[in-house]
Design a protein around this motif. Structure first.
Motif, PDB file in Angstrom:
ATOM      1  N   SER A 173       0.826  -1.217   0.000  1.00  0.00           N
ATOM      2  CA  SER A 173       0.000   0.000   0.000  1.00  0.00           C
ATOM      3  C   SER A 173       0.855   1.261   0.000  1.00  0.00           C
ATOM      4  O   SER A 173       0.656   2.170   0.811  1.00  0.00           O
ATOM      5  CB  SER A 173      -0.940  -0.010   1.206  1.00  0.00           C
ATOM      6  OG  SER A 173      -1.694  -1.201   1.240  1.00  0.00           O
ATOM      7  N   HIS A 216      -1.167  -4.232  -3.160  1.00  0.00           N
ATOM      8  CA  HIS A 216      -2.061  -3.071  -3.074  1.00  0.00           C
ATOM      9  C   HIS A 216      -3.497  -3.522  -3.262  1.00  0.00           C
ATOM     10  O   HIS A 216      -3.764  -4.517  -3.934  1.00  0.00           O
ATOM     11  CB  HIS A 216      -1.708  -2.044  -4.149  1.00  0.00           C
ATOM     12  CG  HIS A 216      -1.886  -0.622  -3.713  1.00  0.00           C
ATOM     13  ND1 HIS A 216      -0.829   0.230  -3.478  1.00  0.00           N
ATOM     14  CD2 HIS A 216      -2.994   0.097  -3.443  1.00  0.00           C
ATOM     15  CE1 HIS A 216      -1.286   1.417  -3.103  1.00  0.00           C
ATOM     16  NE2 HIS A 216      -2.611   1.354  -3.075  1.00  0.00           N
ATOM     17  N   SER A 217      -4.409  -2.782  -2.677  1.00  0.00           N
ATOM     18  CA  SER A 217      -5.834  -3.104  -2.769  1.00  0.00           C
ATOM     19  C   SER A 217      -6.559  -2.102  -3.657  1.00  0.00           C
ATOM     20  O   SER A 217      -6.308  -0.899  -3.583  1.00  0.00           O
ATOM     21  CB  SER A 217      -6.480  -3.083  -1.376  1.00  0.00           C
ATOM     22  OG  SER A 217      -7.884  -3.171  -1.471  1.00  0.00           O
ATOM     23  N   ARG A 218      -7.479  -2.614  -4.483  1.00  0.00           N
ATOM     24  CA  ARG A 218      -8.329  -1.722  -5.286  1.00  0.00           C
ATOM     25  C   ARG A 218      -9.216  -0.868  -4.383  1.00  0.00           C
ATOM     26  O   ARG A 218      -9.652   0.214  -4.774  1.00  0.00           O
ATOM     27  CB  ARG A 218      -9.197  -2.537  -6.237  1.00  0.00           C
ATOM     28  CG  ARG A 218      -8.445  -3.175  -7.380  1.00  0.00           C
ATOM     29  CD  ARG A 218      -9.381  -3.876  -8.353  1.00  0.00           C
ATOM     30  NE  ARG A 218      -8.625  -4.558  -9.388  1.00  0.00           N
ATOM     31  CZ  ARG A 218      -8.201  -3.984 -10.509  1.00  0.00           C
ATOM     32  NH1 ARG A 218      -8.505  -2.714 -10.742  1.00  0.00           N
ATOM     33  NH2 ARG A 218      -7.509  -4.671 -11.388  1.00  0.00           N
ATOM     34  N   ASP A 220      -8.310   0.487  -1.545  1.00  0.00           N
ATOM     35  CA  ASP A 220      -7.533   1.370  -0.660  1.00  0.00           C
ATOM     36  C   ASP A 220      -8.149   2.760  -0.686  1.00  0.00           C
ATOM     37  O   ASP A 220      -8.239   3.407  -1.735  1.00  0.00           O
ATOM     38  CB  ASP A 220      -6.073   1.412  -1.118  1.00  0.00           C
ATOM     39  CG  ASP A 220      -5.150   2.015  -0.077  1.00  0.00           C
ATOM     40  OD1 ASP A 220      -5.478   3.088   0.459  1.00  0.00           O
ATOM     41  OD2 ASP A 220      -4.090   1.415   0.192  1.00  0.00           O
ATOM     42  N   PHE A 225      -5.234   2.654  -5.866  1.00  0.00           N
ATOM     43  CA  PHE A 225      -4.687   1.440  -6.476  1.00  0.00           C
ATOM     44  C   PHE A 225      -3.722   1.773  -7.611  1.00  0.00           C
ATOM     45  O   PHE A 225      -2.758   1.045  -7.856  1.00  0.00           O
ATOM     46  CB  PHE A 225      -5.848   0.596  -6.998  1.00  0.00           C
ATOM     47  CG  PHE A 225      -5.461  -0.752  -7.530  1.00  0.00           C
ATOM     48  CD1 PHE A 225      -4.965  -1.747  -6.690  1.00  0.00           C
ATOM     49  CD2 PHE A 225      -5.620  -1.043  -8.880  1.00  0.00           C
ATOM     50  CE1 PHE A 225      -4.626  -3.005  -7.184  1.00  0.00           C
ATOM     51  CE2 PHE A 225      -5.281  -2.293  -9.379  1.00  0.00           C
ATOM     52  CZ  PHE A 225      -4.793  -3.279  -8.532  1.00  0.00           C
ATOM     53  N   GLU A 243      -2.605  -8.460  -5.555  1.00  0.00           N
ATOM     54  CA  GLU A 243      -3.781  -7.623  -5.339  1.00  0.00           C
ATOM     55  C   GLU A 243      -4.472  -8.001  -4.040  1.00  0.00           C
ATOM     56  O   GLU A 243      -4.854  -9.156  -3.836  1.00  0.00           O
ATOM     57  CB  GLU A 243      -4.762  -7.749  -6.501  1.00  0.00           C
ATOM     58  CG  GLU A 243      -5.944  -6.805  -6.363  1.00  0.00           C
ATOM     59  CD  GLU A 243      -6.848  -6.771  -7.579  1.00  0.00           C
ATOM     60  OE1 GLU A 243      -8.024  -6.392  -7.428  1.00  0.00           O
ATOM     61  OE2 GLU A 243      -6.377  -7.127  -8.677  1.00  0.00           O
TER      62      GLU A 243
END
Length: 273
Positions: A173, A216-218, A220, A225, A243
């Protein structure tokens, strides 16, 4: 007409004052050491033995924990985000211990029980002090050290990876740069002109030869992202993208078993290089 001019003059004056305040006090928009300053637990709360660590970095005394592992496959230096302290990252210690890695986690100056005031250059010196502890005191070779940067800690990790090539670099992140993120958060401000804090991750990552994992998260809600995607695109091979799911503070690797397995497989490949 005079009333309109007075209004415009007042608006310009207020805007100029805001710009000056942002320029002078932007560190307060980046670092949040006052958020839950007290330690809430120790690694023993999750069943891990540990040693208290005290490091010195140009006058600041840094507090951290060393968590050993039986027949350790290497050591992980955990560089955390811009709020909270090391006691809020116990899950990372558990995760890396399960994967067979010893861990060192240290609070930056001004965070937790560390003295001083945070700054960009200060966090770099703090990371350098932690690296020296691993290599000089714990006797780990650079090729046996994994750098794990969470959010703002990714900026420290990429800087450190350029100074001392590690076994692998893991960014969770993380933003492309502080001005890039600031321009998105404050679109009504000329952030790139005002920025004195850089953390230029995208500019650095292409120079890092170690294997890189970007997580990383969509979903976030703090760092989009697209930042993770841009970092992955800029990284050299070998590289991997993982992901995540969830928001910035709940979408990290330790949340799902399959993510831990992917991280473990990545670290195993890096170990064999």
């Amino acid at each position: 007409m005079r009333g309109v001019l007075n209004f415009l003059l007042s608006a310009v004056t207020v805007y100029a004052v805001i710009l000056l305040l942002v320029f002078l006090f932007q560190a307060r928009l980046v670092y949040f050491p006052e958020v839950e300053r007290a330690l809430v637990a120790t690694p023993r709360a999750v069943g891990l033995d540990f040693e208290e660590v005290r490091l010195t970095a140009d006058g600041a005394t840094l507090h951290g924990w060393w968590v050993p592992a039986n027949a350790a496959r290497g050591a992980v230096l955990i560089l955390h985000g811009n709020a909270g302290n090391i006691s809020h990252r116990l899950e990372y210690l558990t995760m890396f211990n399960r994967l067979g890695y010893a861990t060192l986690i240290v609070d930056y100056r001004g965070y937790g029980r560390s003295s001083g005031t945070p700054s960009e250059d200060g966090t770099y010196r703090d990371g350098e002090a932690a690296w020296r502890h691993l290599t000089e005191i714990r006797k780990f070779a650079p090729r046996d050290i994994v750098l794990f940067g969470e959010s703002l800690g990714g900026g420290v990790a990429t800087w450190l990876a350029l100074q001392h090539p590690p076994r692998a670099l893991v960014l969770a992140s993380t933003f492309t740069s502080a001005p890039d993120l600031g321009a998105q958060v404050y679109p009504w401000l000329p952030v790139r002109w005002l920025a004195r804090i850089e953390y230029g991750n995208r500019a650095r990552i292409g120079q890092i030869a170690a294997p890189v994992l970007i997580a990383h998260s969509r979903g976030d809600d703090i760092i989009p992202f697209s930042h993770g995607q841009a970092l992955f695109d800029a990284a050299r091979e070998p590289r991997q993208f993982l992901e995540l799911r969830g928001g910035h503070n709940d979408g990290f690797i330790f949340m799902r078993e399959e993510w831990v397995r992917e991280l473990g497989a990545f670290l195993e490949r890096a170990e064999k290089r």
